[in-house]
Design an enzyme around this catalytic site. Structure first.
Site, PDB file in Angstrom:
ATOM      1  CG  LEU A 145      -2.099  -1.214   1.238  1.00 44.88           C
ATOM      2  CD1 LEU A 145      -2.645  -0.966   2.513  1.00 44.88           C
ATOM      3  CD2 LEU A 145      -3.184  -0.875   0.200  1.00 44.88           C
ATOM      4  N   GLY A 174       4.021   0.538   4.882  1.00 43.14           N
ATOM      5  CA  GLY A 174       5.574   0.680   5.199  1.00 43.14           C
ATOM      6  C   GLY A 174       5.760   1.484   6.737  1.00 43.14           C
ATOM      7  CG  ASP A 208       8.752   9.844   5.163  1.00 43.15           C
ATOM      8  OD1 ASP A 208       7.867  10.221   5.678  1.00 43.15           O
ATOM      9  OD2 ASP A 208       9.019  10.130   4.031  1.00 43.15           O
TER      10      ASP A 208
END
Length: 418
Positions: free
Chosen positions: A226, A246, A250
């Site tokens: 995804l 994931g 970040d």
């Protein structure tokens, strides 16, 4: 005659030998003196070195205090005003930390009492069910679907980002515990550091952890990554597939990293249908716990729109960001002010022209009768009324055009942001 000569020679030789012996003795004495001088110099040097060492020796406590003072001076020179303020804040927090925690606990208890008084019977039953689930957890037979968290991108994160990722994992794990349709959770590529951080924060009984990668543990045909950069859009969830999320925080630094990874590995990839149901102000990138909650909510509700509206924070739904909205407002106000000034100037010019016409008509009407003058005055009033109505109609039309232009500008900017 020859005998005495030989005797004198022998005497001379003896005298010479004695002189040589005396010279040798003197040389030896000199050498002794030199050696003595050397020993004295060496002793003096050793004494001097010992005296210097004794003078430089300092107590360890005094040395520590001196070093601390020097460090404080260096810190004062280096630290900025904001850093000093932060240090003061942390010092104050350390002083009043325990008191504030106690106050917050008492306040929480009071709020719970008030909530219990206003709760209905259905809400009480739901609360008791949630409590039991938190303690025991759901049965293994109740689990539906598979969500896999990819921890292989740990090296790209700072310590702060890792901590925020662990908090997101605790949130989603707690949500999965109390959900009416809990799911199977997996974590792959878990290092020793991440494992220790997870153990410190929560037990994670419902999360099966693997050191290996997902390609080593599962087959490619079962996997779907995804990612918001994928062109493929999911409409329905396949419960036999394992959907990869994931596990990375970040702050939009590493754009497209998960999409590139899925393409390199030859894994199927897709994104949630956010754009079909909701207009978001920023990119369609969500936190790890929000992605999981949306999928879980879709399983419960069966509707993507309700799942998005329930899970995604309201700040993400704003059509434009705060700065962009302020800029637009300023631009529109400037346009309105400039248009109003133009309208006022036009009205003043029209009024001046009307005054000149009135003066000319009055000069011509002085020769005519009073009745005729009255009729002309009425006609002039009618003309002025018509001119005023025309000017007001023009102003209204201009305002309508302005409003339509403003709306078109806003829609164009919305499309650009989307």
């Amino acid at each position: 005659m020859e005998t005495p000569v030989t005797s004198t020679n022998t005497d001379d030789n003896n005298n010479n030998n004695s002189n040589i012996d005396i010279n040798i003795d003197t040389i030896k004495d000199k050498n002794k003196n030199i050696d003595e001088n050397k020993t004295t110099t060496t002793t003096t040097t050793t004494t001097t070195t010992t005296t210097t060492t004794t003078t430089t020796t300092i107590d360890p406590e005094t040395r520590v205090t001196l070093e601390n003072k020097e460090n404080e001076k260096i810190e004062e020179e280096v630290l900025s005003k904001n850093q000093k303020k932060r240090l003061l804040k942390t010092a104050k927090w350390e002083q009043y930390k325990d008191q504030k925690k106690q106050y917050m606990r008492e306040k929480k208890k009071e709020n719970l009492k008030k909530r219990k008084e206003t709760m209905t019977s259905e809400e009480k039953l739901e609360r008791s069910r949630v409590k039991q689930l938190k303690k025991k957890g759901p049965d293994v037979g109740q689990l539906e679907g598979h969500i896999l968290f990819d921890f292989e991108m740990e090296q790209h994160m700072s310590e702060k980002e890792k901590k925020s990722l662990i908090t997101q994992m605790t949130f989603l794990h707690g949500f999965n515990k109390i959900s009416s349709k809990p799911m199977n959770l997996y974590a792959t590529g878990v290092t020793d550091e991440i494992k220790s951080m997870l153990e410190k924060s929560s037990p994670f009984k419902m999360l099966t952890q693997y050191k290996e990668t997902y390609l080593e543990k599962f087959e490619k045909d079962q996997l779907v990554y995804l990612t918001s950069d994928s062109p493929n859009i999911i409409q329905e969830l396949d419960l036999s597939k394992k959907y990869i999320v994931g596990a990375i925080v970040d702050h939009n630094r590493l754009k497209g990293i998960t999409f590139e990874k899925a393409q390199k590995q030859g894994i199927a990839h897709a994104q949630l249908p956010i754009g079909e149901y909701i207009q978001m102000a920023s990119r369609k990138v969500l936190a790890v716990n929000h992605v999981f909650q949306i999928i879980n909510e879709f399983l419960v509700v069966g509707n993507w729109k309700d799942a998005f509206e329930k899970v995604i924070p309201k700040r993400k739904f704003q059509e434009l960001g705060r700065k962009k909205r302020m800029k637009l407002k300023k631009q529109l106000q400037q346009k309105e002010n400039s248009n109003l000034e133009d309208n006022e100037e036009e009205e003043e010019e029209n009024d001046d022209d009307d005054d000149d016409d009135d003066n000319d008509d009055n000069d011509d009407d002085d020769d005519e009768d009073e009745d005729g003058g009255d009729d002309q005055i009425n006609k002039k009033d009618q003309k002025n009324c018509k001119d005023g109505q025309e000017n007001s109609d023009e102003n209204i039309n201009k305002k309508i055009k302005l409003e339509s232009n403003i709306q078109s500008n806003i829609t164009e900017k919305d499309n650009e942001t989307n």
